[in-house]
Design a protein around this motif. Sequence first.
Motif, short mmCIF file in Angstrom:
data_model
loop_
_atom_site.label_atom_id
_atom_site.label_comp_id
_atom_site.label_asym_id
_atom_site.label_seq_id
_atom_site.Cartn_x
_atom_site.Cartn_y
_atom_site.Cartn_z
N SER A 272 1.00 -1.16 0.14
CA SER A 272 0.07 0.08 0.01
C SER A 272 0.87 1.28 0.02
CB SER A 272 -0.93 0.00 1.07
OG SER A 272 -1.80 -0.94 1.01
N ASN A 273 0.36 2.23 -0.50
CA ASN A 273 1.02 3.63 -0.67
C ASN A 273 2.28 3.53 -1.39
OD1 ASN A 273 -0.88 5.31 0.77
ND2 ASN A 273 -0.42 4.11 2.55
N ALA A 274 2.22 2.69 -2.52
CA ALA A 274 3.62 2.35 -3.03
C ALA A 274 2.97 1.99 -4.62
CB ALA A 274 4.48 1.65 -2.55
N TRP A 275 3.88 2.11 -5.73
CA TRP A 275 3.69 1.48 -7.01
C TRP A 275 4.04 0.28 -6.99
CZ3 TRP A 275 0.26 3.30 -10.33
CH2 TRP A 275 -0.09 4.75 -10.59
N ASN A 276 3.29 -0.63 -7.23
CA ASN A 276 3.53 -1.94 -7.52
C ASN A 276 3.65 -2.42 -8.91
OD1 ASN A 276 3.09 -3.45 -4.64
ND2 ASN A 276 1.55 -1.83 -4.83
N HIS A 277 4.70 -3.21 -9.48
CA HIS A 277 4.79 -3.36 -10.74
C HIS A 277 4.56 -4.92 -10.97
CE1 HIS A 277 7.54 -3.74 -14.61
NE2 HIS A 277 6.42 -3.69 -15.11
N LEU A 278 3.63 -5.34 -11.94
CA LEU A 278 3.25 -6.81 -12.30
C LEU A 278 3.29 -7.14 -13.62
CD1 LEU A 278 1.70 -9.19 -11.33
CD2 LEU A 278 -0.51 -8.27 -11.95
N VAL A 279 3.97 -8.21 -13.94
CA VAL A 279 4.17 -8.77 -15.31
C VAL A 279 3.68 -10.27 -15.14
CG1 VAL A 279 5.74 -9.03 -17.23
CG2 VAL A 279 6.11 -7.03 -15.66
N ILE A 280 2.68 -10.26 -16.04
CA ILE A 280 2.01 -11.80 -16.44
C ILE A 280 2.20 -12.17 -17.66
CG2 ILE A 280 -0.08 -12.95 -16.48
CD1 ILE A 280 -1.21 -11.19 -14.36
N GLN A 281 2.87 -13.42 -17.85
CA GLN A 281 3.16 -14.04 -18.95
C GLN A 281 2.57 -15.33 -19.20
OE1 GLN A 281 7.22 -14.09 -20.33
NE2 GLN A 281 6.76 -12.08 -21.15
N ALA A 282 1.67 -15.40 -20.39
CA ALA A 282 0.89 -16.76 -20.91
C ALA A 282 1.21 -17.00 -22.11
CB ALA A 282 -0.73 -16.31 -20.48
N GLN A 283 0.75 -18.32 -22.54
CA GLN A 283 0.83 -18.72 -23.85
C GLN A 283 -0.01 -19.85 -24.15
OE1 GLN A 283 4.19 -21.69 -24.66
NE2 GLN A 283 5.16 -19.91 -25.65
N ARG A 284 -0.56 -19.82 -25.50
CA ARG A 284 -1.24 -21.02 -25.92
C ARG A 284 -0.35 -21.79 -26.89
NH1 ARG A 284 -3.88 -21.16 -31.01
NH2 ARG A 284 -3.69 -18.86 -31.28
N THR A 285 -0.21 -23.17 -26.57
CA THR A 285 0.56 -24.02 -27.39
C THR A 285 0.03 -24.34 -28.84
OG1 THR A 285 -0.60 -25.99 -26.62
CG2 THR A 285 0.92 -25.10 -25.20
N SER A 286 0.95 -24.80 -29.36
CA SER A 286 0.40 -25.16 -30.98
C SER A 286 -0.69 -26.32 -30.86
CB SER A 286 1.59 -25.83 -31.46
OG SER A 286 2.17 -26.82 -30.85
N ASN A 287 -0.74 -27.09 -29.77
CA ASN A 287 -1.89 -28.09 -29.80
C ASN A 287 -3.17 -27.40 -28.89
OD1 ASN A 287 -0.74 -28.25 -27.55
ND2 ASN A 287 -1.03 -30.32 -27.25
#
Length: 345
Positions: A272-287
């Motif tokens: 709280s009272n601070a900037w939070n940095h979020l990075v989410i990575q996701a993938q859809r496979t070839s199948n």
Amino acid sequence: MKKLYVYLCLLATLAMPAFAGISVTSPTNGAQVQSSVHYVATAQSPACAKGVASIGIFTAPYKLAYSVPGSKLDTYLTLSPGTYNTVIQEWDNCGWSASVPITITVGSGGTVGSGATAGVFSNLQSKAWWNGYALLPTSYNICASCTPSGPLATWSTQQGNKTYALSSGGSMKFSLGGTMPFADILWNVKFTKYLPDPKAVPNFHNFTYDVWFFGTNLEISQALEFDINQFINGKSFIWGHECRIASGHEWDTWDNVHMHWVKSGIPCHPVSNAWNHLVIQAQRTSNNQLIFKSITLNGKFSALNRYDNPTPTTWYGMTINYQMDGNYKQQPYSVYLDNLNFSYY
């Protein structure tokens, strides 16, 4: 003697940083990368007994894009196409620093398999593309009769906020309230019609949700949710990520088939009272399986690598969600989003 003293002091000042150093494992100098760039580095300063204070990334002269306390850096930056003379720099607690230049080229409209074109939607907090909906217990379906004025659930947004902001254009303020305990508010952005080719959605397999968020009292939030969605060829792919705050300080991911949250065991402690940095990575496979790849919160990288399967749908498109959940008292609260970027390829 005075000149000798000045010379020796200058020599010491110039020489001491040589004891400091940075080891960069990603990206490599001269690398060609996609819009989501993974930076991994470790700093050391053996000559300083107090150790390394912080380490950061400059994407241009005097432009500090990211920094984290301590000696380890592991984060993603979402960058627009172009060549960047980035610099990773460390500062120790004795007043010395060291840096390593890393030049990268971010792909510009290049083809990435099956005719897909890499792209990034930047500064989404400033776009007029947002839609808001109330989700009421116990079904949590979209409430068609609900309006932002409530009373069961209330919500609002404000763009260009300068009270709490990182970008020059200001942050976007999201607010929740109402009288019904555990009511949620969902906002989404639908990208399909803004793509160069709306028919290209099935070609995209890799996604990054990169956002900074700020709240003055995040502890009263039941949960904050960040989702990536793709609907193609009669299949629904929902990469749902929920940071349970009042309900346990843990990340959950969405089970598409059984429609419930799955505990990850990964702590979620936004500040709280601070900037939070979020990075989410996701993938859809070839199948056509979903992979929940990773979550990075405030520089702490956590691998998920959870596989899931899609469900049937008649929808088509690509979206992201941001959701705020109310607690048992439905206490009102606000969260500010800034530097919100979504990249895909």
